[in-house]
Design a protein around this motif. Structure first.
Motif, PDB file in Angstrom:
ATOM      1  N   ALA A 260      75.543  45.998  55.795  1.00 30.17           N
ATOM      2  CA  ALA A 260      74.123  46.343  55.802  1.00 30.17           C
ATOM      3  C   ALA A 260      73.859  47.781  56.236  1.00 30.17           C
ATOM      4  CB  ALA A 260      73.359  45.382  56.719  1.00 30.17           C
ATOM      5  N   ASN A 261      74.890  48.501  56.554  1.00 28.91           N
ATOM      6  CA  ASN A 261      74.724  49.886  57.018  1.00 28.91           C
ATOM      7  C   ASN A 261      74.384  50.830  55.865  1.00 28.91           C
ATOM      8  OD1 ASN A 261      75.597  48.748  59.386  1.00 28.91           O
ATOM      9  ND2 ASN A 261      77.094  50.336  59.848  1.00 28.91           N
ATOM     10  N   THR A 291      75.491  59.061  41.467  1.00 25.99           N
ATOM     11  CA  THR A 291      74.912  57.724  41.639  1.00 25.99           C
ATOM     12  C   THR A 291      75.825  56.900  42.537  1.00 25.99           C
ATOM     13  OG1 THR A 291      76.009  56.914  39.637  1.00 25.99           O
ATOM     14  CG2 THR A 291      73.756  57.772  39.403  1.00 25.99           C
ATOM     15  N   LEU A 292      75.234  56.024  43.378  1.00 22.18           N
ATOM     16  CA  LEU A 292      75.978  55.190  44.320  1.00 22.18           C
ATOM     17  C   LEU A 292      75.712  53.727  44.013  1.00 22.18           C
ATOM     18  CD1 LEU A 292      76.407  55.784  48.111  1.00 22.18           C
ATOM     19  CD2 LEU A 292      75.850  53.508  47.263  1.00 22.18           C
ATOM     20  N   GLN A 293      76.808  52.947  43.920  1.00 21.14           N
ATOM     21  CA  GLN A 293      76.707  51.514  43.668  1.00 21.14           C
ATOM     22  C   GLN A 293      77.531  50.774  44.707  1.00 21.14           C
ATOM     23  OE1 GLN A 293      78.025  50.329  39.803  1.00 21.14           O
ATOM     24  NE2 GLN A 293      77.513  48.158  40.102  1.00 21.14           N
ATOM     25  N   ASP A 294      76.882  49.889  45.472  1.00 21.02           N
ATOM     26  CA  ASP A 294      77.548  49.147  46.548  1.00 21.02           C
ATOM     27  C   ASP A 294      78.168  47.871  45.999  1.00 21.02           C
ATOM     28  OD1 ASP A 294      78.460  48.246  48.934  1.00 21.02           O
ATOM     29  OD2 ASP A 294      76.498  47.987  49.883  1.00 21.02           O
ATOM     30  N   ASP A 295      79.456  47.683  46.309  1.00 21.85           N
ATOM     31  CA  ASP A 295      80.162  46.464  45.909  1.00 21.85           C
ATOM     32  C   ASP A 295      80.530  45.712  47.186  1.00 21.85           C
ATOM     33  OD1 ASP A 295      81.624  44.479  44.791  1.00 21.85           O
ATOM     34  OD2 ASP A 295      83.180  45.760  43.906  1.00 21.85           O
ATOM     35  N   ALA A 296      79.601  44.890  47.688  1.00 21.04           N
ATOM     36  CA  ALA A 296      79.789  44.196  48.962  1.00 21.04           C
ATOM     37  C   ALA A 296      80.960  43.224  48.907  1.00 21.04           C
ATOM     38  CB  ALA A 296      78.504  43.454  49.339  1.00 21.04           C
TER      39      ALA A 296
END
Length: 477
Positions: A260-261, A291-296
């Motif tokens: 969640a940071n 571009t930034l894409q989060d892969d949790a």
């Protein structure tokens, strides 16, 4: 032997000890190799009396120093008449100095002893156990120190090293001054803990620390902390290369607890001087090409540069922790390559080549090298042609001479055949000879015919002359 206590002659009961019934007991502690002060107060009216410090039963041999001496070896004494307190200092303490002492005042009869002193001497080192704390270079750390309930209002402090005797004098910060440079001290009396925070850590901050609580009586209370600062060299580091004009993707892992940071990517040779390129929260992307894409699910995020430029080469930092913890950051060194495989390096290295001392700094003139070539090449060609011509000439001359020898040999053979041949051939030769004879002897027209006949006959009968003449003509050819 004179005793410090004078006995009354009427006193029937004599005791071995001259001191009894002291008013108070003072506990004093000191560290080996250090000094300790023993302060004794006395009643009014004794300001002008002699004071002293003695040991054990305080016989004359046990007196260590008197106020009339001021200083005696490792002992010194000072009497403050206004406060009615005299203080004795014992220097360079050792374990043999521990024991019982008396503060004494000389007077007629039995001396006055305002206090008994119990001296404790302890080693000047601390402690048998310590708390270990780890942190990272350029980061911050918090050191927590606990204390007893009776020390809530006492002075707290922290120092470097393991020597309690000098800790307070060399304190980095105290509770009286809660902010000092990189150090901050906060005291939570409810939990009986005080915390010291240190910022901008360096490797020099590694070492032992003492948390101290000052006490008005006895020795201060200490606890030890061992701090270890790790270098930033140990951060995760990757190297990437991309083609100019094409897209490039960087992968940045992060701890699962940072899901969640805020995640971000910044560019700069040092993380403290880093320009953010893109982030996933609040202000979002700061540069359109990033571009930034989060892969949790993979505990990582991807940063894509849609159209790579040569100027994108450099050092990038991606992370998920605002405290810049080493384990939560990845360092990426990016280099760019043109489609022609020309690499744009991130670091430019200039190489300086030394020149001989006698070498001129002027540039070399190209025409000065060209002139010698213009003169040398034609000369070589001419000499080569002359040499070839001489060889050809000698070859032809040798061939002609060989042909002449062959002709002469053939002529001699022919002459032999002609001499021994038939009459017709010989008659023809006579005609030839005669024709030559007639031609060569035109000035003999007045001679007789007989003479001519003789000449003719001589030529006919002389075969060798004809052959020799023909051989001679062949050689002339």
């Amino acid at each position: 032997m004179e005793l410090r206590c004078r006995q009354n002659p009427l006193l029937i009961l004599f005791t071995l000890s001259c001191v009894s019934g002291a008013a108070a007991v003072i506990h004093v502690s000191g560290y080996e190799g250090r000094d300790v002060n023993v302060s004794c107060s006395y009643d009014a009216g004794y300001e002008s009396y002699e004071k002293y410090l003695c040991k054990n039963d305080c016989g004359n041999a046990d007196v260590l120093i008197t106020s009339s001496q001021v200083k005696n070896n490792k002992y010194s004494i000072y009497d403050d008449n206004n406060k009615r307190v005299f203080t004795t200092t014992i220097s360079d303490l050792s374990s043999v100095d521990a024991g019982k002492y008396w503060c004494g005042v000389t007077r007629t009869g039995k001396d006055y002893y305002p206090a008994e002193v119990r001296l404790e001497v302890v080693p000047d080192s601390c402690c048998d156990q310590s708390t270990k704390i780890h942190s990272n270079e350029e980061g911050s750390v918090s050191i927590s120190c606990s204390y007893q309930s009776e020390d809530q209002n006492n002075l707290k402090y922290i120092c470097r090293g393991t020597q309690p005797s000098t800790c307070l004098q060399q304190a980095l910060i105290t509770s009286n001054r809660k902010q000092k440079g990189r150090f901050t001290l906060t005291d939570d009396k409810g939990s009986r803990n005080f915390t010291v925070t240190v910022t901008s850590l360096t490797q020099k901050d590694s070492g032992m620390y003492l948390c101290g609580v000052h006490r008005k009586t006895g020795l201060d209370v200490f606890s030890a902390v061992e701090l270890e600062i790790k270098e930033w060299c140990c951060v995760k580091s990757n190297s990437l290369s991309g083609i100019v004009g094409r897209p490039l993707t960087m992968r940045c892992p992060y701890p699962p607890q940072h899901v969640a940071n805020r995640k971000f990517l910044c560019k700069g040779d040092n993380r403290n001087n880093c320009t953010e390129k893109v982030m996933n929260l609040n202000s979002g992307q700061t540069e359109p090409r990033f571009t930034l894409q989060d892969d949790a699910s993979a505990s990582s995020f991807l940063v894509t540069i849609t159209e790579l430029k040569a100027g994108d080469a450099g050092t990038y930092w991606c992370g998920s922790d605002s405290q810049w913890s080493v384990g939560n950051y990845t360092k990426i060194v990016l280099s760019t390559v043109f489609p022609t495989s020309t690499v744009i390096p991130t670091i430019t290295v200039e190489t300086v080549r030394s020149q001989p001392a006698n070498m001129s700094a002027k540039p070399i003139n190209g025409t000065s090298l060209f002139h010698p070539v213009v003169f040398i090449v034609p000369t070589v060609l001419v000499l080569t042609l002359l040499f070839a011509f001489v060889l050809l000439y000698k070859y032809k001359c040798h061939k002609v001479q060989g042909a002449g020898v062959s002709v002469n040999q053939n002529t001699k053979a022919a002459c032999a055949e002609e001499v021994t041949g038939d009459a017709d051939i010989y008659a023809n030769q006579d005609v030839v000879v005669y024709s030559k004879q007639g031609t060569s002897k035109q000035h003999y027209d007045d001679t007789s015919g007989d003479q001519q006949d003789n000449d003719y006959e001589n030529f006919n009968t002389t075969e060798d002359i004809y052959c020799n003449e023909f051989y001679s003509k062949g050689n002339k050819r």
